[in-house]
Structure formats: C-alpha cells, structure tokens
Scaffold this motif. Sequence first.
Motif, PDB file in Angstrom:
ATOM      1  N   LEU A 215       0.805  -1.221   0.000  1.00 60.10           N
ATOM      2  CA  LEU A 215       0.000   0.000   0.000  1.00 60.10           C
ATOM      3  C   LEU A 215       0.834   1.265   0.000  1.00 60.10           C
ATOM      4  O   LEU A 215       0.567   2.211  -0.754  1.00 60.10           O
ATOM      5  CB  LEU A 215      -0.921  -0.021   1.227  1.00 60.10           C
ATOM      6  N   GLN A 216       1.856   1.315   0.854  1.00 57.03           N
ATOM      7  CA  GLN A 216       2.642   2.535   1.002  1.00 57.03           C
ATOM      8  C   GLN A 216       3.522   2.835  -0.207  1.00 57.03           C
ATOM      9  O   GLN A 216       4.124   3.898  -0.287  1.00 57.03           O
ATOM     10  CB  GLN A 216       3.501   2.466   2.272  1.00 57.03           C
ATOM     11  N   LYS A 217       3.595   1.897  -1.159  1.00 55.39           N
ATOM     12  CA  LYS A 217       4.366   2.114  -2.384  1.00 55.39           C
ATOM     13  C   LYS A 217       3.543   2.768  -3.492  1.00 55.39           C
ATOM     14  O   LYS A 217       4.095   3.202  -4.508  1.00 55.39           O
ATOM     15  CB  LYS A 217       4.917   0.776  -2.892  1.00 55.39           C
ATOM     16  N   VAL A 218       2.220   2.828  -3.325  1.00 56.94           N
ATOM     17  CA  VAL A 218       1.376   3.443  -4.358  1.00 56.94           C
ATOM     18  C   VAL A 218       1.687   4.934  -4.407  1.00 56.94           C
ATOM     19  O   VAL A 218       1.511   5.645  -3.411  1.00 56.94           O
ATOM     20  CB  VAL A 218      -0.113   3.213  -4.066  1.00 56.94           C
ATOM     21  N   PRO A 219       2.146   5.446  -5.552  1.00 56.08           N
ATOM     22  CA  PRO A 219       2.540   6.859  -5.610  1.00 56.08           C
ATOM     23  C   PRO A 219       1.340   7.796  -5.665  1.00 56.08           C
ATOM     24  O   PRO A 219       0.357   7.541  -6.365  1.00 56.08           O
ATOM     25  CB  PRO A 219       3.357   6.939  -6.898  1.00 56.08           C
ATOM     26  N   VAL A 220       1.435   8.871  -4.883  1.00 60.58           N
ATOM     27  CA  VAL A 220       0.454   9.955  -4.927  1.00 60.58           C
ATOM     28  C   VAL A 220       1.267  11.240  -5.023  1.00 60.58           C
ATOM     29  O   VAL A 220       1.742  11.762  -4.015  1.00 60.58           O
ATOM     30  CB  VAL A 220      -0.443   9.971  -3.675  1.00 60.58           C
ATOM     31  N   PRO A 221       1.464  11.747  -6.237  1.00 60.43           N
ATOM     32  CA  PRO A 221       2.352  12.907  -6.434  1.00 60.43           C
ATOM     33  C   PRO A 221       1.955  14.097  -5.574  1.00 60.43           C
ATOM     34  O   PRO A 221       0.778  14.421  -5.413  1.00 60.43           O
ATOM     35  CB  PRO A 221       2.182  13.216  -7.926  1.00 60.43           C
TER      36      PRO A 221
ATOM     37  N   ALA B 178       2.102  14.560  -2.353  1.00 58.30           N
ATOM     38  CA  ALA B 178       1.524  14.330  -1.026  1.00 58.30           C
ATOM     39  C   ALA B 178       2.588  13.838  -0.059  1.00 58.30           C
ATOM     40  O   ALA B 178       3.491  13.085  -0.436  1.00 58.30           O
ATOM     41  CB  ALA B 178       0.386  13.313  -1.110  1.00 58.30           C
ATOM     42  N   ALA B 179       2.489  14.276   1.205  1.00 61.14           N
ATOM     43  CA  ALA B 179       3.345  13.738   2.255  1.00 61.14           C
ATOM     44  C   ALA B 179       2.920  12.303   2.544  1.00 61.14           C
ATOM     45  O   ALA B 179       1.844  11.863   2.126  1.00 61.14           O
ATOM     46  CB  ALA B 179       3.227  14.594   3.508  1.00 61.14           C
ATOM     47  N   GLU B 180       3.756  11.554   3.309  1.00 61.42           N
ATOM     48  CA  GLU B 180       3.501  10.121   3.457  1.00 61.42           C
ATOM     49  C   GLU B 180       2.145   9.814   4.058  1.00 61.42           C
ATOM     50  O   GLU B 180       1.407   8.981   3.529  1.00 61.42           O
ATOM     51  CB  GLU B 180       4.592   9.458   4.297  1.00 61.42           C
TER      52      GLU B 180
ATOM     53  N   THR C 146      -3.411   7.889   3.058  1.00 61.25           N
ATOM     54  CA  THR C 146      -4.853   8.139   3.138  1.00 61.25           C
ATOM     55  C   THR C 146      -5.481   8.123   1.751  1.00 61.25           C
ATOM     56  O   THR C 146      -6.515   7.473   1.526  1.00 61.25           O
ATOM     57  CB  THR C 146      -5.124   9.486   3.820  1.00 61.25           C
ATOM     58  N   VAL C 147      -4.870   8.835   0.812  1.00 63.69           N
ATOM     59  CA  VAL C 147      -5.402   8.870  -0.555  1.00 63.69           C
ATOM     60  C   VAL C 147      -5.389   7.473  -1.170  1.00 63.69           C
ATOM     61  O   VAL C 147      -6.354   7.060  -1.832  1.00 63.69           O
ATOM     62  CB  VAL C 147      -4.579   9.849  -1.418  1.00 63.69           C
ATOM     63  N   ALA C 148      -4.303   6.727  -0.940  1.00 66.80           N
ATOM     64  CA  ALA C 148      -4.192   5.392  -1.532  1.00 66.80           C
ATOM     65  C   ALA C 148      -5.243   4.439  -0.976  1.00 66.80           C
ATOM     66  O   ALA C 148      -5.913   3.724  -1.738  1.00 66.80           O
ATOM     67  CB  ALA C 148      -2.792   4.834  -1.287  1.00 66.80           C
TER      68      ALA C 148
END
Length: 351
Positions: free
Chosen positions: A209-215, A217-219, A224-226
């Motif tokens: 999950l934490q590898k999904v990029p959200v340009p 955005a902070a971690e 949250t977005v992912a």
Amino acid sequence: MTTPTGHSSNGKAEALHSVSGLLADVDHVLRRGLPAGARVHPTGFAALDATLTGGFRSGELVLVGGPAGNGKTTMGFQFARNAVAAGGHALVFSYEHEAHTLLERLISMEAMEAVEGSGAVDDFGMSTAADVHSVRRALEAGTGGAPLEALLAGLPGGLGAGATLTGYGDRLHIHESSGATTTLDEISRIVRDVTASAGAAPLVLVDYLQKVPVPGAAEDERTTVAVEGLKDLALEVGAPVVAISAADKEALASGHRVRTHDLRGTSSLAYEADVVLILSDKVDVVSRDHLVYDLGNLQRFRDWTVLTVEKNRHGRGHVELEFAKDFEHGRFHTRGNEVKERLVDERVFTT
C-alpha cells in the motif's frame, strides 16, 4: 454533491434506489438462477474462511499487516493463487518483486501441491518437492536449449506444477509495478481492463500500500489517498482488494506486538478497511509461561505464524488463528487452527 448528469462532483457514478426497486432487482437475479448477494472469494485457508463466513467479498478492502519477514507477501500471493485455483481470477500489483521471482514461488508451491497430492514421500515419511531455491537455480542454469518441460521434469513435482500452472495461467495476472508510475489511476485502468476481458472482477492484491505513488503528497496523506482510492475501486468494480501494509518503525521494537494502529499511515487505514489481518511470529506473541516452562516450545513456535483477525465487518473479529510456515516452497500450510495458547500484547520474554 450530485451533478445534473447523475454523477458526483468527483466523477463517480451515483444511483438512487428505492427498496421496492432493490427487491425487484433481487427477484430478477434469483429467477435467472444467479446469487443476489456479494460474490465471495474463498481465501483457501479453511479456518480463515470460516471466520470470514466464506472468504473475501466483492467490494471489500482487506489490509494485511505485520512486521517484516512474517510472510505478508507470501500469504497475500497465496490468496491470489488460491483464488485462481478455485476457478476465479486474480491480479497482483507487485511493487517489490519481479514477475519471474513470483513465478519461481508459484512453481515451487505447485510442485509441493503435486507431490502431496500424489502421496509421494521420502525415507522419513516427508513429502519432497523442489523448493524455491532449487527452482531458481534451475532457471538460472538453463537447459542448453531444451524446452521448459525438460527443466520441470528434472524437478521433483515439476511436471505436476507445470500442468497446474498451464491450467490457470490465463486467469492469474502479475503486474510489475513502479513506485514512480503505477498510480491509483493506472491500477484502476488495469483492473477494469482485466475485469472486462475476464468477464468477472478479479481478486486484486497490492503489494504494498505505502508504495502506491500519490504525487505531491506527504507520506500520511499519500497513505490516506491510496487506501481511500483502493476502497472506492473495490466498490466500483465489485472486487475484493487485498493490500499489504507496512508497519511504523517504532512498532517494530523488540517486545512490541503489532496492531492495526501500528500500520504506517493515518487512522483512515482502520476506518476504510473491511477486514484487517495482522501476521506475527508465534514465538513473539505467546505468553511468557509457554516458553519458560517448556523450552521445546521455542523452536516449535518459530514454525508457526499467528494471524489475528482484528477487524471483520461480516463475521467474528479479534480471532487468533495459526498457520504453519512452509517458506521453502513459498507458502503457508492452509490447514490452520484457533490458537490455544495464551497470547500477550507486549512480549516480556527475550531470546
């Protein structure tokens, strides 16, 4: 807010239903001989399926968390394998491993399944099959021009593995994902393409999950977005989405038992998820007295993983299950039990 076109302001289609209309829809579906509820995807782990009242459901977001090295990817990938072995479809987004690495695991896993199914055992009564390292060495050495079948024939259980993989190979898809380019939009596009071509929504695995990029955005915001995006995708396409989640570094300290609130990100992880599964080495979470008074348990417990069902919208929660490891063949044994020993939140015994 709904626009005049019947879509929300974020572009997601909305539909207003009366109960009478819903009853008519259900009656129509049932008269066609089809089930009217959510589609259930068995995990292939009997004790877990019993706890989940059948398995993962269409539209569900499932989080699998825990410390590194406890088998999160192994179990998630086995969920996908079991889905296709049962006749369904699965799609794996792998941010951590190349497709060929996962193929090596599959060959070894199916080799062991083939050997166990044939009843073949060695002089000690143990089933023998090519482990992951043997498969990797064979593939790296090559065959001098001979076909894959010749390579598999040289591996215990290899021909059976090849036949099984050929049988479901068109229904299991592996995407080599990038932390730079495999965004939520790209995941959604690929899931919809596979759903359209398969004629049914697949079980989706995102590792992790934490590898999904959200340009931009902070971690915490990115997580949250992912997680919200994956939940929306699960609902829109009618697929169960299983997402592997990393734990915060602070939670990995010796003696600390990882819980849902220890997963990297915000409280949205627990809020959005329908099912939360936490994996722990059994030796790390059993009560101290099981180790102090019987040191033989120390090694036995190392061979088992405790799976805690911390959240479960459609069944029992706070259930502790255990499954034996078989990491040599890239899998867990699917026969599991409820944990009988007393477990602790904070480990007080060090080894």
